[in-house]
Every structure is written in structure tokens, then in C-alpha cells.
Design an enzyme around this catalytic site. Sequence first.
Site, PDB file in Angstrom:
ATOM      1  N   GLU A   1     -44.235  -2.684 -23.194  1.00  0.00           N
ATOM      2  CA  GLU A   1     -44.668  -1.820 -22.098  1.00  0.00           C
ATOM      3  C   GLU A   1     -44.735  -0.391 -22.609  1.00  0.00           C
ATOM      4  OE1 GLU A   1     -41.417  -1.442 -19.049  1.00  0.00           O
ATOM      5  OE2 GLU A   1     -40.661  -3.139 -20.184  1.00  0.00           O
TER       6      GLU A   1
ATOM      7  N   CYS B   1     -40.438  -5.845 -18.633  1.00  0.00           N
ATOM      8  CA  CYS B   1     -39.533  -6.456 -19.615  1.00  0.00           C
ATOM      9  C   CYS B   1     -39.721  -7.963 -19.728  1.00  0.00           C
ATOM     10  CB  CYS B   1     -38.085  -6.145 -19.256  1.00  0.00           C
ATOM     11  SG  CYS B   1     -37.786  -4.390 -19.197  1.00  0.00           S
TER      12      CYS B   1
ATOM     13  N   THR C   1     -29.719   5.030 -19.913  1.00  0.00           N
ATOM     14  CA  THR C   1     -30.182   3.648 -20.129  1.00  0.00           C
ATOM     15  C   THR C   1     -31.464   3.613 -20.976  1.00  0.00           C
ATOM     16  OG1 THR C   1     -31.454   3.533 -18.055  1.00  0.00           O
ATOM     17  CG2 THR C   1     -29.152   2.903 -17.938  1.00  0.00           C
TER      18      THR C   1
ATOM     19  N   SER D   1     -33.750  -1.607  -8.214  1.00  0.00           N
ATOM     20  CA  SER D   1     -34.111  -2.557  -9.283  1.00  0.00           C
ATOM     21  C   SER D   1     -32.936  -3.493  -9.576  1.00  0.00           C
ATOM     22  CB  SER D   1     -34.590  -1.841 -10.555  1.00  0.00           C
ATOM     23  OG  SER D   1     -33.525  -1.369 -11.310  1.00  0.00           O
TER      24      SER D   1
ATOM     25  N   HIS E   1     -31.305 -10.577 -19.437  1.00  0.00           N
ATOM     26  CA  HIS E   1     -32.024  -9.339 -19.767  1.00  0.00           C
ATOM     27  C   HIS E   1     -31.039  -8.204 -19.499  1.00  0.00           C
ATOM     28  CE1 HIS E   1     -34.733  -6.014 -19.578  1.00  0.00           C
ATOM     29  NE2 HIS E   1     -34.641  -5.887 -18.268  1.00  0.00           N
TER      30      HIS E   1
ATOM     31  N   LYS F   1     -23.178  -7.749 -13.477  1.00  0.00           N
ATOM     32  CA  LYS F   1     -23.264  -7.815 -12.014  1.00  0.00           C
ATOM     33  C   LYS F   1     -23.976  -9.092 -11.570  1.00  0.00           C
ATOM     34  CE  LYS F   1     -23.242  -3.013 -10.643  1.00  0.00           C
ATOM     35  NZ  LYS F   1     -23.929  -1.978  -9.929  1.00  0.00           N
TER      36      LYS F   1
ATOM     37  N   ASN G   1     -31.450   0.227 -24.294  1.00  0.00           N
ATOM     38  CA  ASN G   1     -32.440  -0.635 -23.664  1.00  0.00           C
ATOM     39  C   ASN G   1     -33.603  -0.921 -24.611  1.00  0.00           C
ATOM     40  OD1 ASN G   1     -34.015  -1.962 -21.795  1.00  0.00           O
ATOM     41  ND2 ASN G   1     -33.964  -0.329 -20.272  1.00  0.00           N
TER      42      ASN G   1
ATOM     43  N   SER H   1     -39.504  -5.860 -14.288  1.00  0.00           N
ATOM     44  CA  SER H   1     -39.703  -5.166 -13.020  1.00  0.00           C
ATOM     45  C   SER H   1     -41.135  -5.309 -12.551  1.00  0.00           C
ATOM     46  CB  SER H   1     -39.382  -3.682 -13.187  1.00  0.00           C
ATOM     47  OG  SER H   1     -38.010  -3.523 -13.335  1.00  0.00           O
TER      48      SER H   1
HETATM   49  N1  CAA Z   1     -15.453   5.576 -14.442  1.00  0.00           N
HETATM   50  C1  CAA Z   1     -15.902   4.304 -14.349  1.00  0.00           C
HETATM   51  N2  CAA Z   1     -17.000   3.955 -13.627  1.00  0.00           N
HETATM   52  C2  CAA Z   1     -17.674   4.929 -12.999  1.00  0.00           C
HETATM   53  C3  CAA Z   1     -17.251   6.278 -13.052  1.00  0.00           C
HETATM   54  C4  CAA Z   1     -16.089   6.593 -13.815  1.00  0.00           C
HETATM   55  N3  CAA Z   1     -15.639   7.834 -13.928  1.00  0.00           N
HETATM   56  N4  CAA Z   1     -18.133   6.996 -12.329  1.00  0.00           N
HETATM   57  C5  CAA Z   1     -19.047   6.164 -11.818  1.00  0.00           C
HETATM   58  N5  CAA Z   1     -18.785   4.901 -12.230  1.00  0.00           N
HETATM   59  C6  CAA Z   1     -19.529   3.674 -11.939  1.00  0.00           C
HETATM   60  C7  CAA Z   1     -20.016   3.568 -10.517  1.00  0.00           C
HETATM   61  O1  CAA Z   1     -18.990   3.111  -9.655  1.00  0.00           O
HETATM   62  C8  CAA Z   1     -21.155   2.582 -10.679  1.00  0.00           C
HETATM   63  O2  CAA Z   1     -20.629   1.288 -10.781  1.00  0.00           O
HETATM   64  P1  CAA Z   1     -21.235   0.100  -9.882  1.00  0.00           P
HETATM   65  O3  CAA Z   1     -22.713   0.059 -10.197  1.00  0.00           O
HETATM   66  O4  CAA Z   1     -20.502  -1.111 -10.343  1.00  0.00           O
HETATM   67  O5  CAA Z   1     -20.997   0.475  -8.480  1.00  0.00           O
HETATM   68  C9  CAA Z   1     -21.721   2.923 -12.044  1.00  0.00           C
HETATM   69  O6  CAA Z   1     -20.736   3.707 -12.711  1.00  0.00           O
HETATM   70  C10 CAA Z   1     -23.003   3.734 -11.995  1.00  0.00           C
HETATM   71  O7  CAA Z   1     -22.802   4.791 -11.141  1.00  0.00           O
HETATM   72  P2  CAA Z   1     -23.955   5.289 -10.165  1.00  0.00           P
HETATM   73  O8  CAA Z   1     -24.546   4.118  -9.450  1.00  0.00           O
HETATM   74  O9  CAA Z   1     -23.457   6.394  -9.356  1.00  0.00           O
HETATM   75  O10 CAA Z   1     -24.983   5.814 -11.281  1.00  0.00           O
HETATM   76  P3  CAA Z   1     -26.373   6.474 -11.152  1.00  0.00           P
HETATM   77  O11 CAA Z   1     -26.718   6.876  -9.775  1.00  0.00           O
HETATM   78  O12 CAA Z   1     -26.373   7.532 -12.184  1.00  0.00           O
HETATM   79  O13 CAA Z   1     -27.409   5.286 -11.554  1.00  0.00           O
HETATM   80  C11 CAA Z   1     -28.512   3.603 -12.802  1.00  0.00           C
HETATM   81  C12 CAA Z   1     -27.184   4.311 -12.527  1.00  0.00           C
HETATM   82  C13 CAA Z   1     -29.080   3.088 -11.493  1.00  0.00           C
HETATM   83  C14 CAA Z   1     -28.288   2.440 -13.736  1.00  0.00           C
HETATM   84  C15 CAA Z   1     -29.469   4.623 -13.470  1.00  0.00           C
HETATM   85  O14 CAA Z   1     -29.011   4.886 -14.748  1.00  0.00           O
HETATM   86  C16 CAA Z   1     -30.916   4.162 -13.568  1.00  0.00           C
HETATM   87  O15 CAA Z   1     -31.697   4.380 -12.628  1.00  0.00           O
HETATM   88  N6  CAA Z   1     -31.321   3.569 -14.729  1.00  0.00           N
HETATM   89  C17 CAA Z   1     -32.702   3.185 -14.931  1.00  0.00           C
HETATM   90  C18 CAA Z   1     -33.112   1.985 -14.147  1.00  0.00           C
HETATM   91  C19 CAA Z   1     -32.854   0.715 -14.891  1.00  0.00           C
HETATM   92  O16 CAA Z   1     -32.391   0.663 -15.993  1.00  0.00           O
HETATM   93  N7  CAA Z   1     -33.203  -0.369 -14.233  1.00  0.00           N
HETATM   94  C20 CAA Z   1     -33.031  -1.592 -14.906  1.00  0.00           C
HETATM   95  C21 CAA Z   1     -33.908  -2.673 -14.397  1.00  0.00           C
HETATM   96  S1  CAA Z   1     -35.520  -2.337 -14.694  1.00  0.00           S
HETATM   97  C22 CAA Z   1     -35.781  -2.927 -16.217  1.00  0.00           C
HETATM   98  O17 CAA Z   1     -35.072  -3.683 -16.803  1.00  0.00           O
HETATM   99  C23 CAA Z   1     -36.990  -2.383 -16.748  1.00  0.00           C
HETATM  100  C24 CAA Z   1     -38.084  -3.328 -16.880  1.00  0.00           C
HETATM  101  O18 CAA Z   1     -38.323  -4.448 -16.441  1.00  0.00           O
HETATM  102  C25 CAA Z   1     -38.985  -2.616 -17.616  1.00  0.00           C
END
Ligand code: CAA
Length: 387
Positions: free
Chosen positions: A79, A111, A152, A201, A233, A242, A275, A308
Site C-alpha cells: 500500500e 494490509c 505505530t 480500526s 496481523h 486484544k 508496522n 483496513s
Molecule cells: N502505561 C501503560 N499503558 C498506558 C499508559 C501508561 N503510562 N498510558 C496509556 N496506556 C495505554 C492505554 O490504556 C491504552 O491501552 P488500551 O488500548 O488497552 O486501553 C494504550 O496505552 C493506548 O493508549 P490510547 O488509546 O490513549 O492511545 P492513543 O490515543 O495515542 O492511540 C492508537 C493509540 C489508536 C494505536 C494510535 O497509535 C493509532 O491511531 N495508530 C494508528 C492506527 C493503527 O495502527 N491501526 C491499526 C489497524 S489498521 C492497519 O493495520 C493498517 C492497514 O490495514 C493498513
Amino acid sequence: MNIGIDKIDYYSPNQYVDLVDLAQRRNIEPDKFTIGIGQEKMALPLLSQDAVTMAAMAADKILNDIDKKDIELLIIGTESGVDESKASALYVRDLLGLPSSVRAFEIKEACYGTTAGLQMAYNFVAQNPEKSALIISSDIARYGLDTPGEVTQGAGSVAMLIKKNPSILKLENDSVFMSENVGDFWRPTYSQYAFARGKYSNEVYIRFFTELYKQYFEKNNNGIEDISALLFHIPYTKMGKKALQAVEELIPADKYADFMKRYESSTILSKNIGNLYTGSLYISLISYLENSDQVEADDKVMLFSYGSGSMGEIFTGKVQPGFKEKLQKKKHLDTLNNRRQLTVDEYETEFKKELEIKDGNYFVGNQTDDKFFLEQIKENERIYKSI
Ligand code: CAA
């Protein structure tokens, strides 16, 4: 006929940024990245490295002259392709010195692309048992500096040689799959960065996995006791975890604990590279086969592929006797430990660099020790070289 993965290897750029350093620079508690998201290091490509060069680098590791003679199908799942029209597979065919009798093209569905290629390869070999297929995933995951997705990111490729009587994993031809028009992640043609509704996602990914998990057992009339490991994946390692947690209540407690232990082995490479988009499932397969001391011949592993947009598929493969000798555990760990660490300043400087094309031209040169590299853009055409 037994058909599957006869050889497999990956490539990732030799420079990385440590995510503890990145967290500190972004004023984020490092545990959020290392525990909450489950990532430790992130590979970063330079301008001379792209989906074409990385694909060629991974494939070059697995192919000898005899393999090359028998390949009649080359598919690249990506992609982050380099051209809206021409397939990266054509450049890669040339760099690898494959015969012109190869059917070469590119597949895109986020992906999931490489899995589509793998299934085509299975059918191709079923119809042409003396021939083989080369399936490569190659991607650069970019969300942008100081974005939620930044942690990521990553880059790399996985190459697989698909043949009859495979040495590593026999594909069981038992897939279940589903598709839906979903806005969880996309990258418009005008943007070099992906747009993602990150949490959404995650929800869609888990929903696809849990639905397909149930469908798989209904369709194949078997049970979880037949499966030795669940591989995912893994855009970031918390995500697969998860999904596994989402089916905990459907699995006996001791089996679930064993799955979780095996899952940890499958995340070692992803945690240190980041990733790989289309390659993320297949690098988790490599990581599992190399790093788990529990894998045995004839084990059946379940693989969940997710792209996705969205497309999901579950299929299984049977580990083949002697698979260990075909893998490169020590080499991979040595390579990971000998990469060049970038400071956050260096990472940001490299990240912002672009091909500054003037009048259709830009000279890049080789910026690494890699065998294959993008040398220049000449009259708007990419010129690749090998050393
Ligand atoms: N210690 C330990 N854990 C902590 C912490 C700390 N001090 N602070 C926060 N955390 C934990 C949170 O509790 C949370 O855990 P859970 O998910 O288990 O609840 C985790 O850390 C992440 O925290 P947030 O949800 O607050 O993080 P964020 O808002 O920054 O978003 C994310 C995280 C959604 C992964 C973001 O990085 C993102 O949008 N990434 C890109 C999207 C992505 O990768 N999607 C994947 C599927 S799509 C794909 O695969 C692509 C494809 O097909 C091309």
C-alpha cells in the site's frame, strides 16, 4: 497435493529510533508506548529505500538460481507503491534477474494484499505443480510526526516462495473471509501519510477476527484443540493481543494461557521493527517459528489477516518437519542488535526528507550498504540500481 511456504525471510532498514526516546521527546510516559501499545523500536527507511528496493532485498535472501528458473508468478502486496500505474513487481523482477516468462503484478488492499497474493499463489501451484510463486509484501508505514499513529510506524518486507511439498508451512486451503466498506484507515492518492481512526480500526479488526474465528470452526467442522497457535496481523503488538483476549471465553483456560505465551514469541520482530502493513502477519509467523521453543512439526497454526477498509481472512497452515533449518533466528537477532540507532533529531530530519524533483529529475545515490537502491529520478522515471 501439499502446497505452501517453502522459504520465507524478511528485510527491514538498518536504522531505527528507540520509542522510549520518542516518548520522552513527545512528553508521553514511555510505558504507554512500550506496554500500552506494545512497541519498542521503529525502523526508518532513507530516501534510497522504498517498497521496490525493500521487496528485492527480502527476496534476494531466499532465492538461488534454481528457484529463479521455476518462478512463474511474482506478486507484490503493497500500500506504499511507487507508481499509480506501473507495478513495483516489474522493477523487482528486473533487480532479481527473474525470467521474462514471469507473470508480475501488484496487489493493493491495505494490509491484506499479501494474503490475496498468497491465495492466488496456492491456486497457481495447484494448477502448475512444477512451478513456483514468489509473494512479497513491502511497505513503509507513515502517519506523520507527532501524530497518535507515529508510534505505530515502521518499514520492511517479507518474501515467500510458494511451492509444492513446502519445507516450512503447508497451507490447508480452509479459509474463511469477509469484506465490508469501512472507513477505519485509508491513504488518498494525494497524501503520503495514512489517515486512521485508530480506535475504530481496533474495533473493526476485533469484530472481523471474532466473526471469522467462529465461522472458521463452523465451516471446517473442527475445534480449537486442533490449533497450536493463533497468529495475527500486528500493526502494533497490543492489537493482536486484544483480539486474542476477545475470544478468551471461547477457549479452555490452559489452552488460552498457552496461546498467549506463543503469541508473545510471535511479536519479537514486530516490537523491534514496527508496522510492516502487508507484511505484519508474515513477520509474526517468522518470529513465532524462530522464537517459540514450543513449535513442533505437524502443528496447525491459525493466521488472521486484516486489511483496513476492510478485508479479513482466517486460514491455517501445518508446520513442516525440518522447518527450523530453513529459518535464520541467530542472523535475525544479530541484525536487529547491530542496527544504527538514530536520535530523535536525526529521525525527524530523515523523516522530513523528500525527493525534491526538479524538471523531472533528482539524484539520490546509495545511502546504505544495501544491494538494491533507488539511484535517481530521471525524466520522472525511477531508476533502480544494484551493487
Ligand atoms: N502505561 C501503560 N499503558 C498506558 C499508559 C501508561 N503510562 N498510558 C496509556 N496506556 C495505554 C492505554 O490504556 C491504552 O491501552 P488500551 O488500548 O488497552 O486501553 C494504550 O496505552 C493506548 O493508549 P490510547 O488509546 O490513549 O492511545 P492513543 O490515543 O495515542 O492511540 C492508537 C493509540 C489508536 C494505536 C494510535 O497509535 C493509532 O491511531 N495508530 C494508528 C492506527 C493503527 O495502527 N491501526 C491499526 C489497524 S489498521 C492497519 O493495520 C493498517 C492497514 O490495514 C493498513
